[in-house]
Enzyme design. Structure first.
Site, PDB file in Angstrom:
ATOM      1  N   LYS A  22      -4.104   6.849  13.883  1.00  0.00           N
ATOM      2  CA  LYS A  22      -4.997   6.880  12.711  1.00  0.00           C
ATOM      3  C   LYS A  22      -5.803   5.588  12.593  1.00  0.00           C
ATOM      4  O   LYS A  22      -7.021   5.616  12.436  1.00  0.00           O
ATOM      5  CB  LYS A  22      -4.180   7.097  11.435  1.00  0.00           C
ATOM      6  CG  LYS A  22      -4.973   6.908  10.167  1.00  0.00           C
ATOM      7  CD  LYS A  22      -4.121   6.989   8.929  1.00  0.00           C
ATOM      8  CE  LYS A  22      -3.321   5.757   8.603  1.00  0.00           C
ATOM      9  NZ  LYS A  22      -4.039   4.660   7.931  1.00  0.00           N
ATOM     10  N   ASN A  23      -5.117   4.459  12.666  1.00  0.00           N
ATOM     11  CA  ASN A  23      -5.816   3.196  12.426  1.00  0.00           C
ATOM     12  C   ASN A  23      -6.842   2.882  13.507  1.00  0.00           C
ATOM     13  O   ASN A  23      -7.853   2.239  13.248  1.00  0.00           O
ATOM     14  CB  ASN A  23      -4.812   2.045  12.288  1.00  0.00           C
ATOM     15  CG  ASN A  23      -4.079   2.109  10.955  1.00  0.00           C
ATOM     16  OD1 ASN A  23      -4.431   2.911  10.086  1.00  0.00           O
ATOM     17  ND2 ASN A  23      -3.059   1.281  10.801  1.00  0.00           N
ATOM     18  N   CYS A 116      -4.685  -1.805  -4.758  1.00  0.00           N
ATOM     19  CA  CYS A 116      -4.003  -1.080  -3.700  1.00  0.00           C
ATOM     20  C   CYS A 116      -2.512  -1.178  -3.941  1.00  0.00           C
ATOM     21  O   CYS A 116      -2.003  -2.215  -4.351  1.00  0.00           O
ATOM     22  CB  CYS A 116      -4.359  -1.673  -2.357  1.00  0.00           C
ATOM     23  SG  CYS A 116      -3.300  -1.094  -1.054  1.00  0.00           S
ATOM     24  N   ARG A 121      -4.602  -7.129  -1.224  1.00  0.00           N
ATOM     25  CA  ARG A 121      -5.470  -6.798  -0.090  1.00  0.00           C
ATOM     26  C   ARG A 121      -6.932  -7.151  -0.336  1.00  0.00           C
ATOM     27  O   ARG A 121      -7.800  -6.277  -0.446  1.00  0.00           O
ATOM     28  CB  ARG A 121      -5.318  -5.329   0.286  1.00  0.00           C
ATOM     29  CG  ARG A 121      -3.894  -5.008   0.679  1.00  0.00           C
ATOM     30  CD  ARG A 121      -3.746  -3.600   1.137  1.00  0.00           C
ATOM     31  NE  ARG A 121      -3.959  -3.445   2.565  1.00  0.00           N
ATOM     32  CZ  ARG A 121      -3.745  -2.305   3.209  1.00  0.00           C
ATOM     33  NH1 ARG A 121      -3.333  -1.259   2.582  1.00  0.00           N
ATOM     34  NH2 ARG A 121      -3.956  -2.232   4.499  1.00  0.00           N
ATOM     35  N   ASP A 309       3.986  -1.941   9.138  1.00  0.00           N
ATOM     36  CA  ASP A 309       3.904  -0.490   8.956  1.00  0.00           C
ATOM     37  C   ASP A 309       5.179   0.248   9.388  1.00  0.00           C
ATOM     38  O   ASP A 309       5.272   1.462   9.228  1.00  0.00           O
ATOM     39  CB  ASP A 309       2.697   0.078   9.727  1.00  0.00           C
ATOM     40  CG  ASP A 309       1.385  -0.216   9.017  1.00  0.00           C
ATOM     41  OD1 ASP A 309       1.415  -0.737   7.894  1.00  0.00           O
ATOM     42  OD2 ASP A 309       0.321   0.073   9.601  1.00  0.00           O
ATOM     43  N   ARG A 401      -2.181  11.575   4.335  1.00  0.00           N
ATOM     44  CA  ARG A 401      -3.228  10.632   4.755  1.00  0.00           C
ATOM     45  C   ARG A 401      -3.029  10.189   6.200  1.00  0.00           C
ATOM     46  O   ARG A 401      -3.998   9.832   6.872  1.00  0.00           O
ATOM     47  CB  ARG A 401      -3.210   9.395   3.857  1.00  0.00           C
ATOM     48  CG  ARG A 401      -3.678   9.663   2.455  1.00  0.00           C
ATOM     49  CD  ARG A 401      -3.749   8.397   1.693  1.00  0.00           C
ATOM     50  NE  ARG A 401      -4.499   7.399   2.447  1.00  0.00           N
ATOM     51  CZ  ARG A 401      -4.620   6.125   2.105  1.00  0.00           C
ATOM     52  NH1 ARG A 401      -4.038   5.688   1.027  1.00  0.00           N
ATOM     53  NH2 ARG A 401      -5.327   5.298   2.843  1.00  0.00           N
TER      54      ARG A 401
HETATM   55  C1  UD1 Z   1      -4.373  -2.868   8.791  1.00  0.00           C
HETATM   56  C2  UD1 Z   1      -3.792  -1.494   8.886  1.00  0.00           C
HETATM   57  C3  UD1 Z   1      -2.509  -1.396   8.058  1.00  0.00           C
HETATM   58  C4  UD1 Z   1      -1.532  -2.503   8.445  1.00  0.00           C
HETATM   59  C5  UD1 Z   1      -2.219  -3.856   8.420  1.00  0.00           C
HETATM   60  C6  UD1 Z   1      -1.338  -4.968   8.966  1.00  0.00           C
HETATM   61  C7  UD1 Z   1      -5.760  -0.100   9.172  1.00  0.00           C
HETATM   62  C8  UD1 Z   1      -6.649   0.922   8.600  1.00  0.00           C
HETATM   63  N1  UD1 Z   1      -4.766  -0.541   8.395  1.00  0.00           N
HETATM   64  O1  UD1 Z   1      -4.713  -3.079   7.428  1.00  0.00           O
HETATM   65  O2  UD1 Z   1      -1.918  -0.128   8.284  1.00  0.00           O
HETATM   66  O3  UD1 Z   1      -0.449  -2.515   7.549  1.00  0.00           O
HETATM   67  O4  UD1 Z   1      -3.408  -3.828   9.226  1.00  0.00           O
HETATM   68  O5  UD1 Z   1      -0.917  -4.685  10.249  1.00  0.00           O
HETATM   69  O6  UD1 Z   1      -5.905  -0.475  10.318  1.00  0.00           O
HETATM   70  N2  UD1 Z   1      -6.186 -10.354   3.997  1.00  0.00           N
HETATM   71  C9  UD1 Z   1      -6.861 -11.284   3.229  1.00  0.00           C
HETATM   72  N3  UD1 Z   1      -8.232 -11.221   3.181  1.00  0.00           N
HETATM   73  C10 UD1 Z   1      -8.940 -10.290   3.879  1.00  0.00           C
HETATM   74  C11 UD1 Z   1      -8.241  -9.357   4.667  1.00  0.00           C
HETATM   75  C12 UD1 Z   1      -6.862  -9.410   4.711  1.00  0.00           C
HETATM   76  O7  UD1 Z   1      -6.238 -12.136   2.598  1.00  0.00           O
HETATM   77  O8  UD1 Z   1     -10.166 -10.303   3.794  1.00  0.00           O
HETATM   78  C13 UD1 Z   1      -4.702 -10.393   4.051  1.00  0.00           C
HETATM   79  C14 UD1 Z   1      -4.052  -9.109   3.526  1.00  0.00           C
HETATM   80  O9  UD1 Z   1      -3.938  -9.118   2.124  1.00  0.00           O
HETATM   81  C15 UD1 Z   1      -2.717  -9.137   4.234  1.00  0.00           C
HETATM   82  C16 UD1 Z   1      -3.058  -9.769   5.590  1.00  0.00           C
HETATM   83  O10 UD1 Z   1      -4.299 -10.441   5.401  1.00  0.00           O
HETATM   84  O11 UD1 Z   1      -1.813  -9.966   3.547  1.00  0.00           O
HETATM   85  C17 UD1 Z   1      -3.200  -8.790   6.722  1.00  0.00           C
HETATM   86  O12 UD1 Z   1      -4.095  -7.761   6.343  1.00  0.00           O
HETATM   87  P1  UD1 Z   1      -5.011  -6.993   7.398  1.00  0.00           P
HETATM   88  O13 UD1 Z   1      -4.528  -7.292   8.777  1.00  0.00           O
HETATM   89  O14 UD1 Z   1      -6.432  -7.279   7.096  1.00  0.00           O
HETATM   90  O15 UD1 Z   1      -4.689  -5.493   7.040  1.00  0.00           O
HETATM   91  P2  UD1 Z   1      -5.697  -4.265   7.032  1.00  0.00           P
HETATM   92  O16 UD1 Z   1      -6.725  -4.438   8.075  1.00  0.00           O
HETATM   93  O17 UD1 Z   1      -6.121  -4.015   5.639  1.00  0.00           O
END
Ligand code: UD1
Length: 422
Positions: A22-23, A116, A121, A309, A401
């Site tokens: 999915k991701n 969320c 996030r 995850d 989802r």
């Molecule tokens: C993706 C995955 C999700 C998985 C996560 C971590 C998808 C659609 N989702 O989510 O299933 O759990 O990676 O492996 O691919 N952060 C910030 N600022 C930002 C972005 C992120 O502080 O702008 C923080 C987040 O709050 C979190 C950490 O960075 O604590 C990691 O998040 P991130 O790797 O960005 O997760 P997603 O891409 O949202």
């Protein structure tokens, strides 16, 4: 509203075919925006999040033909660069259109994702990444409004002070059609990033350092990408890990087909620590039951570390281990909503800050529980399958989802699971 009724306590047996990730699919669908010709995607999981992403592209003006595991996407007809609140609020990953829209159309506005269930996030790192490439970003009426310089984004060094999967994906897609070279420092190394980088390479931009934390992207300088061959989504490592946990928790022998073993190695290692045994082939893996499940200690981290995850699913397995297990969540601050629901099934889990202590119980017993997010929901299904008696899992739209044909796949291996309406 639909719910799942699961009669637990049965041994399962047989094989499960793992769907596309999915991701990964979400990112590669977003990346089709970088092309102005048709792109064929295969091995897509047929889940709600994928349909939501395809709908978002349609709302931007793209033409989409979708059928179960395949889609043909034509982004030559895009006539809007606005990702509206109604879609983004449904699925946070909608933010992935920011990079490609900005790279190809030099402007876009994307609704802020909002709250969320698994933590704050934020998207600050996504914004910083496109700003580093010259974009001007403002927040207006709940939207991130981004504008590239007149001649397009300009390659630069993007340094992530925190590893982010989505942020790295947006940076990659923004850099793909930028002018000049972009370097991403401290990039995420997840297999989904590798797939996206390889896709961008195939499309005509050049990405170096694939699989490492340092990516170098030679942008096409405004030339749209072109994908002559279909892009096949990689196997879903989290779906695979979830079924391995199903096998572990029910003391069953299960074979998973169409997996990438390398991508699930940490999951396999942890289950081996818990006493499970494995037969591993090139694209398939068989889990064999532990004599008695042993405790496990887990700290979530970025790939190739233990995936956040998979945290909830392991917690479900650990509830019936022989000694106390500890699980520390390092990525998301509020990812323990499954704890109280697992306790409703008779588990004995204590939370202190971001650490959960899972004290062993002899057995779980069926109850009515509520799914709270995608992976928390699958943990409840695992626990329900190992519990005595009947469990009702409510709010399963979370499961829909991200888990392709869940009841079908579980029924095929002998689980007693039915979807019912309230
Ligand atoms: C993706 C995955 C999700 C998985 C996560 C971590 C998808 C659609 N989702 O989510 O299933 O759990 O990676 O492996 O691919 N952060 C910030 N600022 C930002 C972005 C992120 O502080 O702008 C923080 C987040 O709050 C979190 C950490 O960075 O604590 C990691 O998040 P991130 O790797 O960005 O997760 P997603 O891409 O949202």
């Amino acid at each position: 509203m639909d719910y799942l009724e699961i009669e637990g306590g049965h041994k399962l047996n047989g094989s499960v075919t793992i769907s596309g990730a999915k991701n990964s699919a979400l990112a590669i669908i977003a990346a089709t925006i970088l092309s102005n010709k048709k792109v064929k995607l295969t091995n897509l999981p047929n889940v709600v999040d994928i349909r939501t992403m395809l709908k978002l592209l349609e709302m931007l003006g793209a033409k989409v033909e979708h059928n179960d595991t395949e889609a043909i996407i034509d982004c030559s007809t895009i006539n809007s660069t606005k990702a509206v609140y109604e879609i983004v609020a449904q699925m946070r990953a909608s933010i992935l259109v920011l990079g490609p829209l900005l790279s190809r159309f030099k402007e876009c506005s994307v609704s802020l994702p909002g709250g969320c269930a698994i933590g704050q996030r934020p998207i600050d790192l996504h914004i910083k990444a496109v700003e580093a490439l010259g974009a001007e970003v403002t927040l207006k009426e709940g939207y991130v409004v981004a504008k590239a310089p007149e001649d397009g984004l300009v390659g630069n060094k993007i340094i992530f002070d925190k590893i982010t999967v989505g942020g790295t994906e947006n940076a990659l897609m923004a850099a793909a059609m930028a002018n000049g070279v972009t370097e991403i420092v401290n990039a995420a190394k997840e297999p989904e990033i590798t797939q996206l980088a390889q896709m961008i390479n195939l499309g005509g931009a050049k990405v170096e350092g694939i699989g490492t934390g340092n990516l170098k992207i030679y942008g096409t300088g405004g030339v749209a990408l072109n994908f002559n061959e279909p892009i096949e989504t990689i196997p879903d490592r989290i779906e695979a890990g979830t079924y391995l946990c199903v096998g572990a928790a029910t003391y069953s022998t299960l074979t998973l087909d169409k997996v990438n073993v390398e991508h699930i190695q940490t999951t396999i290692n942890k289950l081996e620590e818990m006493g499970c045994e494995f037969d591993i082939d090139k694209n398939s893996v068989t889990i064999k039951p532990a004599k008695k499940l042993k405790k496990v200690n887990i700290i979530t981290s970025e790939y190739p570390g233990f995936p956040t995850d998979m945290q909830a699913q392991f917690m479900a397995v650990a509830t019936i281990a022989d000694e106390e297990s500890l699980i520390e969540e390092r990525l998301f601050e509020n990812r323990f909503m499954h704890v109280s629901e697992l306790n409703r099934l008779g588990a004995d889990i204590w939370l202190k800050g971001n650490v959960a202590a899972i004290r062993p119980v002899k057995e779980l017993n069926g109850a009515t529980v509520m799914a709270t997010d995608l992976r928390a929901s699958s943990a409840l299904v695992i626990a329900a399958l190992s519990a005595n008696g009947v469990t009702k899992v409510k709010r399963i739209y979370h499961l829909d989802r991200g888990y392709d044909k869940l009841e079908e796949k579980l029924s095929k291996i002998g689980a007693k699971i039915v979807r019912k309406k309230e």
